[in-house]
Design a protein around this motif. Structure first.
Motif, PDB file in Angstrom:
ATOM      1  N   ILE A   1      13.577   7.042  -1.151  1.00 31.24           N
ATOM      2  CA  ILE A   1      13.023   8.464  -0.862  1.00 31.24           C
ATOM      3  C   ILE A   1      13.862   9.587  -1.222  1.00 31.24           C
ATOM      4  O   ILE A   1      14.033  10.182  -2.046  1.00 31.24           O
ATOM      5  CB  ILE A   1      12.413   8.231   0.484  1.00 31.24           C
ATOM      6  CG1 ILE A   1      11.168   7.615   0.516  1.00 31.24           C
ATOM      7  CG2 ILE A   1      11.881   9.873   0.813  1.00 31.24           C
ATOM      8  CD1 ILE A   1      10.604   7.532   1.901  1.00 31.24           C
ATOM      9  N   ALA A   2      15.221   9.149  -0.655  1.00 29.94           N
ATOM     10  CA  ALA A   2      16.485  10.196  -0.771  1.00 29.94           C
ATOM     11  C   ALA A   2      16.727  10.343  -2.184  1.00 29.94           C
ATOM     12  O   ALA A   2      16.892  11.502  -2.810  1.00 29.94           O
ATOM     13  CB  ALA A   2      17.392   9.812   0.089  1.00 29.94           C
ATOM     14  N   ILE A   3      16.836   9.292  -2.965  1.00 31.02           N
ATOM     15  CA  ILE A   3      17.284   9.327  -4.257  1.00 31.02           C
ATOM     16  C   ILE A   3      16.155   9.989  -5.066  1.00 31.02           C
ATOM     17  O   ILE A   3      16.495  10.806  -6.002  1.00 31.02           O
ATOM     18  CB  ILE A   3      17.469   7.960  -4.814  1.00 31.02           C
ATOM     19  CG1 ILE A   3      18.818   7.263  -4.291  1.00 31.02           C
ATOM     20  CG2 ILE A   3      17.621   7.781  -6.405  1.00 31.02           C
ATOM     21  CD1 ILE A   3      18.930   5.910  -4.351  1.00 31.02           C
ATOM     22  N   GLY A   4      14.987   9.712  -4.944  1.00 33.12           N
ATOM     23  CA  GLY A   4      13.853  10.675  -5.541  1.00 33.12           C
ATOM     24  C   GLY A   4      13.899  11.866  -5.201  1.00 33.12           C
ATOM     25  O   GLY A   4      13.862  12.680  -6.333  1.00 33.12           O
ATOM     26  N   TYR A   5      14.103  12.427  -4.111  1.00 31.16           N
ATOM     27  CA  TYR A   5      13.955  13.721  -3.703  1.00 31.16           C
ATOM     28  C   TYR A   5      15.299  14.286  -4.197  1.00 31.16           C
ATOM     29  O   TYR A   5      15.150  15.551  -4.848  1.00 31.16           O
ATOM     30  CB  TYR A   5      13.676  14.069  -2.337  1.00 31.16           C
ATOM     31  CG  TYR A   5      12.440  14.053  -1.926  1.00 31.16           C
ATOM     32  CD1 TYR A   5      11.514  15.075  -2.102  1.00 31.16           C
ATOM     33  CD2 TYR A   5      11.674  12.976  -1.397  1.00 31.16           C
ATOM     34  CE1 TYR A   5      10.483  15.468  -1.761  1.00 31.16           C
ATOM     35  CE2 TYR A   5      10.224  13.160  -1.230  1.00 31.16           C
ATOM     36  CZ  TYR A   5       9.600  14.259  -1.069  1.00 31.16           C
ATOM     37  OH  TYR A   5       8.378  14.390  -0.921  1.00 31.16           O
ATOM     38  N   SER A   6      16.383  13.783  -4.384  1.00 33.48           N
ATOM     39  CA  SER A   6      17.644  14.200  -4.742  1.00 33.48           C
ATOM     40  C   SER A   6      17.343  14.609  -6.170  1.00 33.48           C
ATOM     41  O   SER A   6      17.723  15.620  -6.850  1.00 33.48           O
ATOM     42  CB  SER A   6      18.854  13.198  -4.700  1.00 33.48           C
ATOM     43  OG  SER A   6      19.836  13.782  -5.315  1.00 33.48           O
ATOM     44  N   ARG A   7      16.761  13.849  -7.208  1.00 38.09           N
ATOM     45  CA  ARG A   7      16.461  14.025  -8.702  1.00 38.09           C
ATOM     46  C   ARG A   7      15.452  15.179  -8.732  1.00 38.09           C
ATOM     47  O   ARG A   7      15.721  16.181  -9.502  1.00 38.09           O
ATOM     48  CB  ARG A   7      15.886  12.848  -9.337  1.00 38.09           C
ATOM     49  CG  ARG A   7      16.784  11.792  -9.589  1.00 38.09           C
ATOM     50  CD  ARG A   7      18.048  12.260 -10.592  1.00 38.09           C
ATOM     51  NE  ARG A   7      17.321  12.357 -11.600  1.00 38.09           N
ATOM     52  CZ  ARG A   7      17.715  12.447 -12.700  1.00 38.09           C
ATOM     53  NH1 ARG A   7      18.924  12.521 -13.066  1.00 38.09           N
ATOM     54  NH2 ARG A   7      17.086  12.644 -13.954  1.00 38.09           N
ATOM     55  N   MET A   8      14.376  15.317  -7.691  1.00 32.83           N
ATOM     56  CA  MET A   8      13.477  16.300  -7.884  1.00 32.83           C
ATOM     57  C   MET A   8      14.049  17.664  -7.294  1.00 32.83           C
ATOM     58  O   MET A   8      14.069  18.837  -7.986  1.00 32.83           O
ATOM     59  CB  MET A   8      12.338  15.981  -6.691  1.00 32.83           C
ATOM     60  CG  MET A   8      11.599  15.013  -6.986  1.00 32.83           C
ATOM     61  SD  MET A   8      10.065  14.706  -5.940  1.00 32.83           S
ATOM     62  CE  MET A   8       9.359  16.145  -5.529  1.00 32.83           C
ATOM     63  N   TYR A   9      15.090  17.607  -6.367  1.00 31.46           N
ATOM     64  CA  TYR A   9      16.040  18.843  -5.895  1.00 31.46           C
ATOM     65  C   TYR A   9      16.561  19.359  -7.238  1.00 31.46           C
ATOM     66  O   TYR A   9      16.631  20.464  -7.537  1.00 31.46           O
ATOM     67  CB  TYR A   9      16.499  18.583  -4.842  1.00 31.46           C
ATOM     68  CG  TYR A   9      16.261  18.434  -3.468  1.00 31.46           C
ATOM     69  CD1 TYR A   9      14.545  18.639  -3.420  1.00 31.46           C
ATOM     70  CD2 TYR A   9      16.865  18.294  -2.326  1.00 31.46           C
ATOM     71  CE1 TYR A   9      14.000  18.605  -2.170  1.00 31.46           C
ATOM     72  CE2 TYR A   9      16.254  18.207  -1.009  1.00 31.46           C
ATOM     73  CZ  TYR A   9      14.770  18.465  -1.046  1.00 31.46           C
ATOM     74  OH  TYR A   9      14.294  18.239   0.201  1.00 31.46           O
ATOM     75  N   ARG A  10      17.335  18.426  -7.902  1.00 27.14           N
ATOM     76  CA  ARG A  10      18.062  18.901  -9.011  1.00 27.14           C
ATOM     77  C   ARG A  10      17.313  19.471 -10.101  1.00 27.14           C
ATOM     78  O   ARG A  10      17.868  20.482 -10.875  1.00 27.14           O
ATOM     79  CB  ARG A  10      18.875  17.571  -9.745  1.00 27.14           C
ATOM     80  CG  ARG A  10      19.918  17.281  -8.817  1.00 27.14           C
ATOM     81  CD  ARG A  10      20.942  16.304  -9.458  1.00 27.14           C
ATOM     82  NE  ARG A  10      21.149  14.957  -8.673  1.00 27.14           N
ATOM     83  CZ  ARG A  10      21.314  13.870  -8.851  1.00 27.14           C
ATOM     84  NH1 ARG A  10      21.298  13.677  -9.936  1.00 27.14           N
ATOM     85  NH2 ARG A  10      21.625  13.174  -7.900  1.00 27.14           N
ATOM     86  N   LYS A  11      16.124  18.944 -10.470  1.00 26.50           N
ATOM     87  CA  LYS A  11      15.122  19.714 -11.494  1.00 26.50           C
ATOM     88  C   LYS A  11      14.902  21.153 -10.941  1.00 26.50           C
ATOM     89  O   LYS A  11      14.542  22.079 -11.615  1.00 26.50           O
ATOM     90  CB  LYS A  11      13.920  18.838 -11.475  1.00 26.50           C
ATOM     91  CG  LYS A  11      13.970  17.459 -12.283  1.00 26.50           C
ATOM     92  CD  LYS A  11      12.592  16.934 -12.464  1.00 26.50           C
ATOM     93  CE  LYS A  11      12.894  15.773 -13.481  1.00 26.50           C
ATOM     94  NZ  LYS A  11      11.292  15.092 -13.937  1.00 26.50           N
ATOM     95  N   ALA A  12      14.761  21.367  -9.523  1.00 31.29           N
ATOM     96  CA  ALA A  12      14.601  22.444  -9.031  1.00 31.29           C
ATOM     97  C   ALA A  12      15.899  23.386  -9.054  1.00 31.29           C
ATOM     98  O   ALA A  12      15.594  24.554  -8.488  1.00 31.29           O
ATOM     99  CB  ALA A  12      14.056  22.356  -7.813  1.00 31.29           C
ATOM    100  N   GLY A  13      16.881  22.775  -9.382  1.00 27.35           N
ATOM    101  CA  GLY A  13      18.071  23.879  -9.308  1.00 27.35           C
ATOM    102  C   GLY A  13      18.861  23.729  -7.920  1.00 27.35           C
ATOM    103  O   GLY A  13      19.564  24.749  -7.423  1.00 27.35           O
TER     104      GLY A  13
END
Length: 172
Positions: free
Chosen positions: A48-60
């Motif tokens: 979950i954290a890895i997925g959200y980490s990538r989502m966060y990076r897409k969001a800046g």
């Protein structure tokens, strides 16, 4: 109190009377089960954290923010909705937890209402998060039911971040 002591002493006597090999096997089994459950929980959390980490990076947003448990939830609310709703969410969670086992009817009703509010707030936050990545209600439902897989799909997939929600200053 005497009845409790009697039951406890009976349990101790039964354990002492057991065959040591059976007792050791039982202890080993339950220790292995506990280790397996902890490992599954850690792996689930990391996915979950890895997925959200990538989502966060897409969001800046800095990806490390996804790896700190309560801070991760706060950042989800801050990104998708408003950080103030995180505190409402936590208040409802605390009310549900503290009052949930009450034997008084009024307190139990308050806990039930807080539990319903908790679900509504969480669902709305996930719908908003899905919309930030150009997805609909179906993806929001998947974020609720299968956060690990869905966050990996949104984070590593072709979904693009469409823009921050109103009242957000997460990128600071």
């Amino acid at each position: 109190m005497e009845n409790t002591d009697y039951i406890f002493n009976q349990m101790i006597a039964e354990i002492e009377a057991m065959d040591p090999e059976i007792l050791a096997g039982g202890i080993l089994f339950f220790t292995g089960l506990l280790v397996a459950l902890v490992a599954i929980t850690v792996i689930r959390y990391l996915i979950i954290a890895i997925g959200y980490s990538r989502m966060y990076r897409k969001a800046g947003v800095a990806g490390w923010k996804a790896f700190i448990p309560i801070y991760h939830t706060y950042n989800n609310y801050k990104l998708s909705w408003n950080g103030k709703f995180f505190f409402l969410y936590m208040a409802m969670y605390i009310l549900t937890t503290v009052l949930g086992s009450s034997e008084q009817l009024l307190l139990s009703l308050i806990a039930a209402a807080a539990g319903i509010a908790l679900i509504v707030i969480a669902v709305k936050q996930n719908v908003k998060m899905a919309k930030l990545f150009g997805k609909g209600t179906g993806t929001a439902i998947l974020l609720i039911l299968f956060p690990g897989i869905t966050s990996l799909v949104l984070g590593f997939g072709k979904a693009e971040f469409l823009g921050a929600a109103e009242n957000t200053d997460i990128a600071e």
